[in-house]
Design a protein around this motif. Structure first.
Motif, PDB file in Angstrom:
ATOM      1  N   GLU A  97     -24.392 -41.848 -10.505  1.00 45.14           N
ATOM      2  CA  GLU A  97     -23.373 -40.896 -10.689  1.00 45.14           C
ATOM      3  C   GLU A  97     -23.652 -40.014  -9.468  1.00 45.14           C
ATOM      4  O   GLU A  97     -24.806 -39.506  -9.258  1.00 45.14           O
ATOM      5  CB  GLU A  97     -23.483 -40.116 -12.048  1.00 45.14           C
ATOM      6  CG  GLU A  97     -22.361 -39.203 -12.340  1.00 45.14           C
ATOM      7  CD  GLU A  97     -22.334 -38.786 -13.676  1.00 45.14           C
ATOM      8  OE1 GLU A  97     -21.314 -37.702 -13.958  1.00 45.14           O
ATOM      9  OE2 GLU A  97     -23.127 -38.869 -14.583  1.00 45.14           O
ATOM     10  N   LYS A 120     -18.726 -38.862 -14.318  1.00 43.49           N
ATOM     11  CA  LYS A 120     -18.625 -39.106 -15.707  1.00 43.49           C
ATOM     12  C   LYS A 120     -17.578 -38.040 -16.155  1.00 43.49           C
ATOM     13  O   LYS A 120     -18.083 -36.748 -15.939  1.00 43.49           O
ATOM     14  CB  LYS A 120     -19.651 -39.468 -16.545  1.00 43.49           C
ATOM     15  CG  LYS A 120     -19.317 -39.551 -18.086  1.00 43.49           C
ATOM     16  CD  LYS A 120     -20.327 -39.483 -18.855  1.00 43.49           C
ATOM     17  CE  LYS A 120     -21.517 -40.754 -18.618  1.00 43.49           C
ATOM     18  NZ  LYS A 120     -22.691 -40.541 -19.662  1.00 43.49           N
ATOM     19  N   ARG A 127     -20.620 -34.379 -18.971  1.00 41.83           N
ATOM     20  CA  ARG A 127     -20.417 -33.929 -17.420  1.00 41.83           C
ATOM     21  C   ARG A 127     -21.797 -33.460 -16.879  1.00 41.83           C
ATOM     22  O   ARG A 127     -22.579 -32.955 -17.730  1.00 41.83           O
ATOM     23  CB  ARG A 127     -19.299 -33.205 -17.478  1.00 41.83           C
ATOM     24  CG  ARG A 127     -18.050 -33.873 -17.887  1.00 41.83           C
ATOM     25  CD  ARG A 127     -16.790 -32.977 -17.748  1.00 41.83           C
ATOM     26  NE  ARG A 127     -15.694 -33.392 -18.214  1.00 41.83           N
ATOM     27  CZ  ARG A 127     -14.451 -32.820 -17.888  1.00 41.83           C
ATOM     28  NH1 ARG A 127     -14.347 -31.463 -17.609  1.00 41.83           N
ATOM     29  NH2 ARG A 127     -13.243 -33.343 -18.546  1.00 41.83           N
ATOM     30  N   ARG A 181     -16.777 -43.957 -22.885  1.00 40.99           N
ATOM     31  CA  ARG A 181     -16.839 -43.025 -21.692  1.00 40.99           C
ATOM     32  C   ARG A 181     -15.795 -43.363 -20.780  1.00 40.99           C
ATOM     33  O   ARG A 181     -15.042 -44.326 -20.645  1.00 40.99           O
ATOM     34  CB  ARG A 181     -18.058 -43.817 -20.556  1.00 40.99           C
ATOM     35  CG  ARG A 181     -19.321 -43.566 -21.452  1.00 40.99           C
ATOM     36  CD  ARG A 181     -20.361 -44.292 -20.511  1.00 40.99           C
ATOM     37  NE  ARG A 181     -21.769 -43.756 -20.784  1.00 40.99           N
ATOM     38  CZ  ARG A 181     -22.887 -44.165 -20.371  1.00 40.99           C
ATOM     39  NH1 ARG A 181     -22.758 -45.302 -19.218  1.00 40.99           N
ATOM     40  NH2 ARG A 181     -23.972 -43.843 -20.891  1.00 40.99           N
ATOM     41  N   THR A 183     -14.726 -42.525 -16.508  1.00 39.93           N
ATOM     42  CA  THR A 183     -15.397 -42.354 -15.299  1.00 39.93           C
ATOM     43  C   THR A 183     -14.287 -42.267 -14.171  1.00 39.93           C
ATOM     44  O   THR A 183     -13.556 -43.176 -14.139  1.00 39.93           O
ATOM     45  CB  THR A 183     -16.535 -43.207 -15.007  1.00 39.93           C
ATOM     46  OG1 THR A 183     -17.223 -43.271 -16.162  1.00 39.93           O
ATOM     47  CG2 THR A 183     -17.187 -42.977 -13.821  1.00 39.93           C
TER      48      THR A 183
END
Length: 327
Positions: A97, A120, A127, A181, A183
């Protein structure tokens, strides 16, 4: 490491030739043909699946053309920021990430000629605000709002797919779980001096349930493998490309396939795309829906947890992840 310490964008700015680790092995990834034949992908008006109309032209997905252009513009503004500003949001060495290039997991790994910003969005309490750019000023608001719009599109598609297979409407959504999730990934493909040997994104299938891709408005680059031949995906400026991922192939017991695809590079032009994808809760087991298993079509896949980790490792090794979970 030399040039490997630079991002693809830095190398493009400096006029560097791609280092050897960016060059593909043709026997593994196939030759690069920048202009294969177009693939006639059907354009589906998903407003017929009960999406409310915005009253504006939106190819049936309920998102106005002007807003999609805004998403592209915000992405481009971030990419054109000074490198020192973008690097404030850099991912860690072993962290997927944030901003940067490939997450390197192998010395033999072929690297992609691209910079990415992966964030995310859901669950909200997971987050990482320190990785969400403060500039351009609208970035955070646009990312949140756009992702929520795409979530509604995805939920509608999952319900419609379940109904089409004579399953309960929430059969797939229930497998993803309450803390599924979501993303967002911003893909930046800088000009590349060796588009004949260097890919923007290696061939792979998505690890997601589905991925919704907003393509560049002008520059093509997405290729899909069908019947062992590469085809290019033409641009429809205000349509969204919906790509089924491996998790959906598992849940449908192989009835719906997750296609192999790649992104090529362009010698002269920058290309940008924005992808939003969903995945099941990592610790929630997913598997073929019971209603899709019978004597004529036995179970093809085992139940799995955290499929994203399986897919990532296989992707970097050039392996087909879905094959590793077959029975």
């Amino acid at each position: 490491m030399g040039s490997l310490a630079k991002t693809a964008h830095e190398m493009a700015i400096d006029g560097d030739e791609p280092p050897p680790r960016y060059f593909i092995n043709e026997s593994t990834f196939g030759s690069v043909d920048a202009s294969p034949p177009p693939l006639p992908i059907p354009t589906i008006d998903i407003s017929l699946l009960s999406l409310p109309s915005s009253g504006e032209e939106a190819i049936g997905h309920g998102i106005p053309d002007s807003y999609l252009d805004k998403v592209r513009e915000v992405a481009k503004q971030f990419f054109l920021l000074p490198m020192e500003e973008k690097k404030k949001y850099s991912r860690g060495e072993k962290d997927g990430e944030g901003y940067g290039g490939d997450l390197v997991v192998s010395e033999k790994q072929v690297l992609d000629w691209s910079d990415r910003l992966t964030l995310k969005v859901l669950p909200e309490d997971e987050r990482r605000p320190n990785l969400w750019p403060e500039f351009p000023a609208e970035f955070r608001e646009v990312l949140h709002e756009y992702t929520m719009k795409i979530k509604y599109v995805l939920d509608t598609l999952f319900k419609a797919t379940a109904r089409s297979l004579n399953l309960e409407e929430d059969a797939f959504l229930n497998q993803f779980g309450d803390r599924a999730r979501l993303t967002g990934r911003f893909n930046f493909y800088p000009p590349c001096p060796r588009p004949d040997q260097v890919l923007g994104l290696k061939p792979h299938s998505d690890r997601s349930g589905m991925t919704v891709l907003l393509q560049d408005r002008e520059v093509e680059g997405l290729h899909v493998l069908k019947d062992n031949q590469w085809f290019r995906v033409p641009i429809i400026p205000h349509a969204l490309v919906v790509n089924v991922g491996d998790q959906m192939q598992i849940m449908t017991n192989g009835i719906i396939k997750s296609p192999i695809h790649r992104a090529v590079t362009n010698r002269m032009r920058l290309r940008i795309s924005v992808a939003v994808s969903n995945e099941a809760e990592p610790e929630k087991e997913i598997g073929p829906a019971e209603g899709l298993i019978d004597e004529e079509r036995p179970r093809l896949y085992r139940n799995v947890k955290n499929y994203g980790a399986i897919n990532f490792q296989c992707f970097q090794r050039g392996e087909v992840a879905i094959d590793t979970v077959k029975i």
